[in-house]
Every structure is written in C-alpha cells, then in structure tokens.
Design an enzyme around this catalytic site. Structure first.
Site, short mmCIF file in Angstrom:
data_model
loop_
_atom_site.label_atom_id
_atom_site.label_comp_id
_atom_site.label_asym_id
_atom_site.label_seq_id
_atom_site.Cartn_x
_atom_site.Cartn_y
_atom_site.Cartn_z
N GLU A 1 0.85 -1.18 0.00
CA GLU A 1 0.00 0.00 0.00
C GLU A 1 0.90 1.24 0.00
O GLU A 1 1.85 1.29 0.77
CB GLU A 1 -0.90 0.04 1.24
CG GLU A 1 -1.89 1.17 1.14
CD GLU A 1 -2.87 1.25 2.32
OE1 GLU A 1 -2.83 0.39 3.21
OE2 GLU A 1 -3.67 2.19 2.31
N GLY B 1 3.29 2.31 10.73
CA GLY B 1 3.08 1.57 11.96
C GLY B 1 2.84 0.09 11.71
O GLY B 1 3.46 -0.77 12.32
N GLU C 1 -2.33 -3.99 7.07
CA GLU C 1 -3.41 -4.96 7.28
C GLU C 1 -3.51 -6.03 6.20
O GLU C 1 -4.60 -6.58 6.00
CB GLU C 1 -4.73 -4.20 7.34
CG GLU C 1 -5.21 -3.58 6.00
CD GLU C 1 -4.86 -2.11 5.81
OE1 GLU C 1 -3.90 -1.65 6.45
OE2 GLU C 1 -5.53 -1.43 5.02
N GLU D 1 -5.46 -2.84 12.79
CA GLU D 1 -5.14 -3.66 11.61
C GLU D 1 -6.10 -4.84 11.53
O GLU D 1 -6.54 -5.22 10.45
CB GLU D 1 -3.69 -4.15 11.66
CG GLU D 1 -2.64 -3.05 11.79
CD GLU D 1 -2.76 -1.92 10.78
OE1 GLU D 1 -3.25 -2.16 9.66
OE2 GLU D 1 -2.39 -0.77 11.11
ZN LIG Z 1 -5.37 1.64 8.71
#
Ligand SMILES: [Zn+2]
Length: 883
Positions: free
Chosen positions: A128, A268, A271, A305
């Site tokens: 992503e 961070g 997902e 997530e």
């Molecule tokens: Zn998110």
C-alpha cells in the site's frame, strides 16, 4: 529506483478523471524465487476485456527488470509491447487471454521500503499504496480484485518461514537445500493487500474460537530472542476479535491469522489479508522495555489492523481518493475499542489532543485538504491526520446524528450490501441513509470541505419567562482551493448545570426530559431555547467532543471552575481546565510581548491544589487536568506565532505551579509509587504511574538538588524493571544541565545499546530536550553508531521528534534548525522519499511564523525545489506550501 525529477513537473491525478478498469483479472498465480543476489517473480494471470473496443493493456511497473512476456503461452516479440520506466503496454490484445510475465528485482537494494525489500536478513513486502508495481507489472489500483495463489521458493535454512496471504495449501522440498510453499487466498483482494515474508523467526502460537465455533490459529512471528515480548500483542488480537464480534457482528474469515514484526518499516503496521506486517514498535512489549503508552498503542494498532479485515479488506476502496473510507472508519473503530478496554473519558481526551495538535494545524495550513481529496500528485502524501483522525470524527458525527442503534443498522447494511466490492465514501453514506431513513445530504460536506469550522455561542437568560436561549453561529476560514464554505451539519451535545453543579433536566427531541440534548446546527445561525430553566445555567457544550470543530463561549472563571469540578462528562471537565489554562497562558504571552513582568494568579494554583486533594478523581483524568495545553495548541490561537513568548509563559506557569504546590506534588509522588509487583500493565497501575510522573515533572523544575536526586533515583531503580518510570525520569532530567542528566543518558545507553527499538527512546528524549545545545547534539547523534538513516524508526525518533515536538529549538531564530532539517531531508529523499516527506511537514507551516523565520523556512523549501532529482513526494509538498 527512478523518480521523476521535479524539473519535469509530475502529473496531478484527479478524482473527476476516475474511469473503471478496462480489464478484469480472473486469477493471479505468483511464483517467487528468492536468492541473495536476485529475486525472480513469475506472474500468470487470466484477463478479460470489460469493453471489447479496448485495444491495449497498460500495466504499471517500477524498478523491474523484464525477463519475458508470454501471451497464451507464446513469447511476445519486442514489437508486440512497449516498455517505459513506469509502464508496460501490451499492444492489440484479444478479448480473453492468459499472460505470463517474468521479472527480476533486487530487494536488497530497495531503500524505499516499498514493494519487496530486505529488513536485516528477512524478505518483506509493503504494497500500500502503490508498492505492488515494484514487484511485478500489474493493474496496480485498488478496484482490481482477484484471487491470489503464491508460491515461494527459498533456501531452507536461511528462510525456514515462507509466508503469504490466505491458507497454506502445499509445501515441499527441492534440491540444493531449497524448499517451497504455496498459499492460497480464498478471498478476492486488490494488490495493495498482497504480502510475502521470508525469514527466520520465533513463533508465538495461540488460538481463538469464533462466535460460530470455528477455531482460528493465531501466529505472531518475531526475530529470535523477542518471543517473551509478544504476549501483549497476542492478547490484543483476541480482545479485538471478540470486540468486533460483539459490537459489529464481524467474525474472522480465514483459518489462520498471522502477524510478523519487522524492524525496518515506513509506517506503523499493514493490514495485508491474513498476514499483518507490523513495525516492531507496535508489537514488542515487556514492562522493562515498553512504557504504559506503548502498551496502549500496541493494543490500539493491533486492533486497528485486525478491524481492517472487514473495513478495508472485505470491503475496499474504489480509488485512493476514498482512502478515508477504510482509514477514517477503522480509526473510529479502534478508538471505540480502546475506549471500551480502557476509560471512555481518558481515551477521548487522548484522541482529541492528537486531533488538535496535529490535524487542526494541518487543516489551517497550506496542505489543508478535504477528507476526500479531489487531486493528488503522490498518494503516499495523503496518509494524513485529516484522512485518518478527522475521517474518524466524521464517522462519530454520523453515529451521533443517527444514534447507536441506527448506526449499527447502517453498518450491517454496508457490510451485506458491499461485501467483496471496491466502493466509495458515497456508498458508505448511502448505506447509513438507507438503513436509518435519515437524510445525510448536508453531512456529506464534512468529506468535501477542508478547514476546521468555528462555532461561536452566546447565551441569554430571561428570568421572567424562565427561558434560556443559546445562539450558535458557524463559519469556516478559506483553505487552498476553497475560498467559500457552506454551513455544515454539526451536532453539539449539550447539558446545563445549576450553580450547585447539578445537571438540569431538559426537554429533549423525543419529548421526554433528559440530561443531555443534541443541538443540530445546519444554518449559519441556529437558536435553541430551553424552557422552564429555574436559574441562569452554566452550559456544558460539545460534550465528549461531538464534532471536530473549534467552539467559543465566553465562560466566566467561576463557571469554568464549576465545570472542572462537577461536569458529568469527563472530557468536558478536562476541556474546561484547558480553556482556563489557555486563557491564562495567552494573557501571559501578551504580557511578555509587551515586556511587562509576568504575574501568576493565585486562583489557578489554588484550583490545581483542590484537584490534587480530591482523592475521588480518576488518576489519569487528574494527570490530564494538571497538564497545560501544548505549545502547538497555544500557537494555534495566535495570528503570528511567537515561539519565545509561548515558551516563556508556559515555563513561568509551570515553575509557579511547582513552587506553590511542592508539598502536594511530593505527597502525590510518594502515594503513587508502584512496588515491584505493581509493574504489570493494569489500568490502576497506569493511573498511579501517570500521576506520580506528572508530579515528578513539576518537582524536577525546582532548583533543589534533593529533588533532582529523587529523579535520578527513580531512573536507576526503574531501569531494570519499568520503562514508564525510566522514561519519565529521563524526560524530566533531559531538560536540565546537571551531571545526573549525562549520567542517566549514559546508563540508559549502556543497558540498552543492543536493543535498537529501545535506543529509539534514547534518541527521542535527547531530540526533545529544551537545553540550548540540543541542535548540535542532534547533529552529533546522526553520526552515532546506533543511528541509521535507512531505518525509519531511527529517523522518526531523532529527526521527527526534533522537528515536530521541539518547537523552541527547531524554530531557533537564526534558522539553524531549518537548515539542519532541510539538509537532512535532501539526503534522506534519495533513499526513502516517503519518510523524507513525512519529515518535511514542519517546514511547510511557515506562514504563521514571524517574517524573519518565515523567510528562513522558505529559503530551505526553495533550495529543495532547485535540487535536481527530488522525489514527487517532496515536490508536491513544497509546491503546495510555497503556492
Ligand atoms: Zn489503517
């Protein structure tokens, strides 16, 4: 890695130009052969034209070496396709065909950490938003969903764990010590959710039984030696799974849920379907290595997530302009989760503080953008607090307007109607409308208009008729590209208090008397009259922060004190204390600017004294009540930011509080010392530690050797036991030019030098120091043996903290802070443009600084514009800031 040089203006992408994909992909088979020198990726896909008149197939690809292309098993000749640095066009394709593409990539040279890269000895992906095109040529857009199978081949000893999305369906051995596995994901997904990990790990195993009785395997993979730090994350997975079943009826859908903790990661966590990849920062925790704040973050990020599995993965975004569809909604869900597993009032204070300190300045600056933007150059620049946190606030506004029951009905409809689809924010809002029967037309403006609305409230009480009237007037300042704003639909939760601090009964909308009423603002001016009000009441407005706005009401000091002491809404108790302190601080700032002596009003310290003596108060709430508004928040209230005046006023107030309340702080400190058995992470212990450490911060401001010794003593005692106490002591000492400071920093480094994640805290605490030599220290630390410019966590800890949290030293009048940051960003941009762009933000907010600082900041931005080969990421932010 080739990035378009800024001299060739990069293209802007517009939402209005959205067109459906021209091809569907029936399935995608991937085969990775991983070796130290080279990775070979073979992709095989079945494609269909959506419209028979389409001629060519255009695939995205970046930093790939094309080896071969075959269509329907025939190798394509060079005249049958066109290849550029970013696209592969297959000419004159039939209606249905299979395509096999073989490429080679060098993950070990990938410093952007996007696509397939190496983190230490591990292979890992981050796709992503547009990383998949750095793995193979593909239709890299979120509305192309397909079935994936992934075969991974690698050395058996170096890479015993080979992971991808879905379920493991086959594995085997090969010659030359190699082995292979095959993963199959039964759910169609966009390529940004693809993941692959190969490496040597330790594994924490557990399981979860879903509400329908299915047994789910839970796996957390980590580098060797860290298994004992994964238990908090494992508990968080189970809590999140239970919570999503209970609150949204959502059950996990695969047989296995995996998390891998990685040291080098731009954000961070991610997902990816069934295989979440996490920055180690949000997984690893033990009392001696992680603070209480880290524990809470870990729970929140793990839940976030996990919740994406439904809000993001099962239902994904049609295009990247819809990013808040998954992020705003999922942040709202993780905020609700954290509030449920901690404390509703304290969690809300935390969320709003973050919004005000980070999103409000963004919304008032040159990079202000709507939660659903209309255009972008580099999508990675739009992973902003506006998309995430303001997006979450909009969901909360919708929930407040609908009420919890209808909101849940709307969520249920959204899940059933759109499961397996790539949809838009509009689809979400329509599901809410259809399920509730409410008209949310005006509510959509929250997604379209940038800027923070300001609501000014005035009150009038008529003793003869016992009527109390509130007049609420809304407005919003212009933002880039939006000179005029329409009035928004704003819910303002309101209660009224009498002068004894009792809540008054109100006539609510449904005719029954209640303690709270939601005022619905739709016009520029809204007037609301309360009947049968026995005395002039004190209004508690925007309770629980019911909309992301700024609200002004001219409270008297006595009214604020009454709300601080008696409001039944914890958030508004804190809010009243912040208004009180902010008013005082802004007056002192003005006095300082007029070069008059500062005077501390006794009433304020007396108020804090009475709070400290109130033993009924929740300790975390009390800690928040004792904490002054931040420098950034105060700066928000000034037309031209005066860094020195803000700092002088704040330090003056802090020192006066510490002096006046020394005895109370000392007693509070002693009452809340946790013993060795109290180191465990429980809410009661967190509250005790937090309050004790707020007291310590005040005590360390006093020039008393005994207190400084106390600080150092806490540091030494807690170092082997409890990171919360260690960091609190170190933070207090870090601002003092005393031998204990240097000693503590040295002791910390000696103890933790082999733990990169913990050394990040050591970098951050030094970067935040208020001492005058902080900048030269930070510069020196960039050459420290433990610093690594290629590791995002190191950059965030040292450079991010300095630029974004040390207002005083970053904004040094001579511009040295700007010069340092500008130079660093240019160096980093060549390696990792995504992280470089994140570091740039403080320089872009030059407009509200005084003219001399503004000129120095702009000079740095102009140097960047003149530098050949800067990334699109930097180009976009700099041009928008200078526009
Ligand atoms: Zn998110």
């Amino acid at each position: 890695m080739t990035k378009t040089p800024a001299q060739n203006t990069p293209a802007t992408i517009y939402l209005k130009d959205y067109a459906r994909p021209e091809f569907t992909i029936e399935k995608l088979d991937l085969e990775f052969e991983l070796t130290a020198a080279m990775t070979t990726v073979k992709s095989t896909m079945e494609l269909h034209k959506v419209d028979a008149t389409t001629q060519h197939l255009v695939l995205q690809g970046e930093a790939l070496e094309l080896i071969s292309i075959s269509m329907n098993k025939n190798i394509l000749l060079p005249e049958q396709y066109r290849l550029t640095a970013t696209q592969l066009t297959i000419l004159a394709v039939p209606e249905t065909f299979s395509l096999e593409i073989i490429v080679q990539i060098k993950p070990q040279e990938n410093t952007q950490l996007s696509g397939l890269y190496r983190s230490g000895a591990t292979f890992v992906t981050q796709c992503e938003a547009e990383g998949f095109r750095r793995i193979t040529y593909f239709l890299d857009r979120p509305d192309v969903l397909t079935h994936y199978t992934t075969k991974i081949i690698a050395d058996r000893h170096q890479y015993p764990h080979l992971l991808s999305n879905g379920n493991l369906v086959a594995k085997g051995e090969l010659e030359n010590q190699r082995h292979w596995v095959k993963w199959e994901d039964p759910f169609r997904k966009p390529c940004y959710l693809f993941a692959l990990v190969a490496g040597q790990f330790e594994l924490l195993e557990d399981y979860f039984i879903t509400q329908s009785g299915r047994r789910i395997l839970l796996h957390i993979y980590t580098e060797k030696g860290y298994l004992d730090q994964c238990h908090c994350a494992m508990q968080a997975v189970k809590k999140a799974m239970t919570w999503d079943e209970e609150n949204y009826g959502r059950e996990y859908d695969l047989d296995i849920f995996m998390i891998v903790a990685i040291s080098d990661f731009n954000s961070g966590a991610m997902e990816n379907k069934g295989l979440n990849i996490f920055n180690t920062k949000y997984i690893l925790a033990k009392p001696d290595t992680a603070t209480d704040e880290d524990y809470i973050y870990i729970q929140t990020v793990v839940a976030h997530e996990y919740f994406h599995n439904w809000t993001g993965n099962r239902i994904t975004c049609r295009d990247w302009f819809q990013l808040s569809l998954k992020e705003g909604l999922t942040v709202f869900r993780d905020q609700s989760f954290t509030a449920d597993v901690t404390d509703h009032g304290v969690a809300r204070i935390y969320d709003v503080n973050k919004l005000r300190n980070r999103q409000f300045p963004e919304d008032a600056g040159p990079l202000a953008h709507p939660v659903r933007p209309d255009s972008y150059i580099e999508i990675s620049n739009f992973y902003t607090t506006t998309i995430y946190e303001k997006g979450a606030e909009i969901i909360r506004v919708i929930q407040t307007l609908l009420g919890k029951v209808l909101f849940r009905r709307g969520m249920d409809l959204y899940f059933t109607r759109h499961d397996g689809q790539a949809v838009t924010i509009e689809d979400f809002v329509r599901a809410m409308e259809d399920a509730s029967g409410m008209n949310l037309t005006q509510c959509r403006l929250w997604y379209e208009q940038a800027g923070t609305p300001l609501v000014k409230v005035t009150a009038d009480y008529d003793a003869a008729t016992k009527r109390y009237t509130l007049t609420l007037e809304q407005g919003c300042l212009p933002t880039p590209g939006q000179p005029y704003k329409k009035p928004m639909h704003i819910p303002v939760r309101t209660a009224l208090f009498d002068h004894q601090g009792q809540t008054l009964l109100l006539d609510t909308d449904d005719g029954r008397p209640g303690l709270e009423k939601i005022l619905q603002l739709k016009e520029i001016t809204t007037t609301v009259t309360f009947k049968n009000v026995p005395e002039r009441p004190i209004p508690s407005l925007l309770r629980h922060f019911s909309a992301p706005i700024k609200l002004q009401f001219d409270y008297s000091e006595e009214e604020l004190v009454l709300l601080i002491k008696h409001d039944t809404d914890a958030f508004n108790r804190w809010e009243a204390s912040q208004i009180y302190a902010q008013r005082l601080l802004l007056e002192l700032i003005a006095t300082y600017q007029q070069k008059r002596p500062l005077q501390m009003p006794e009433k304020f310290t007396e108020l804090l004294r009475s709070l400290l003596n109130d033993k009924q108060l929740n300790k975390q709430l009390l800690s928040a009540l004792l904490t002054l508004p931040s420098e950034i928040y105060l700066a928000e209230h000034m037309a031209v930011v005066d860094v020195e005046a803000i700092f002088a006023a704040r330090e003056f107030v802090k020192l006066n509080i510490a002096t006046a309340l020394r005895a109370e702080f000392f007693a509070t400190y002693q009452e809340n010392v946790t013993t060795e058995t109290g180191i465990i992470f429980t809410l009661a212990n967190v509250g005790k530690r937090q309050l004790k450490n707020v007291a310590l911060q005040y005590l360390l401001l006093l020039p008393d050797p005994a207190l400084r010794k106390l600080g150092h003593q806490q540091f030494v005692t807690s170092l082997p036991l409890n990171m919360t106490d260690t960091m609190a002591a170190l933070r207090g000492l870090s601002h003092l030019a005393i031998p204990e400071r240097e000693l503590a920093l040295e002791q910390f480094y000696t103890r933790w030098r082999h733990e990169p994640l913990i050394i990040d805290k050591w970098f951050a605490v030094q970067a935040a120091s208020l001492l005058p030599d902080t900048l030269p220290q930070v510069e020196r630390l960039t050459h420290h043996e433990a610093f690594d410019i290629k590791n995002p966590n190191k950059v965030y800890a040292l450079i991010g903290t300095f630029g974004q949290q040390n207002m005083l030293r970053f904004h040094a009048a001579d511009g040295a802070g700007y010069h340092f940051l500008g130079k660093f960003i240019l160096q980093l941009d060549k390696l990792n443009s995504n992280v470089a762009a994140r570091m740039l933000k403080p320089l872009t907010e030059w407009r509200r600084q005084d003219s001399s600082r503004a000129a120095l900041m702009c000079a740095q931005l102009e140097i960047m514009m003149r530098t050949p080969g800067i990334s699109n990421d930097i180009y976009e932010l700099v041009t928008k800031s200078l526009a």
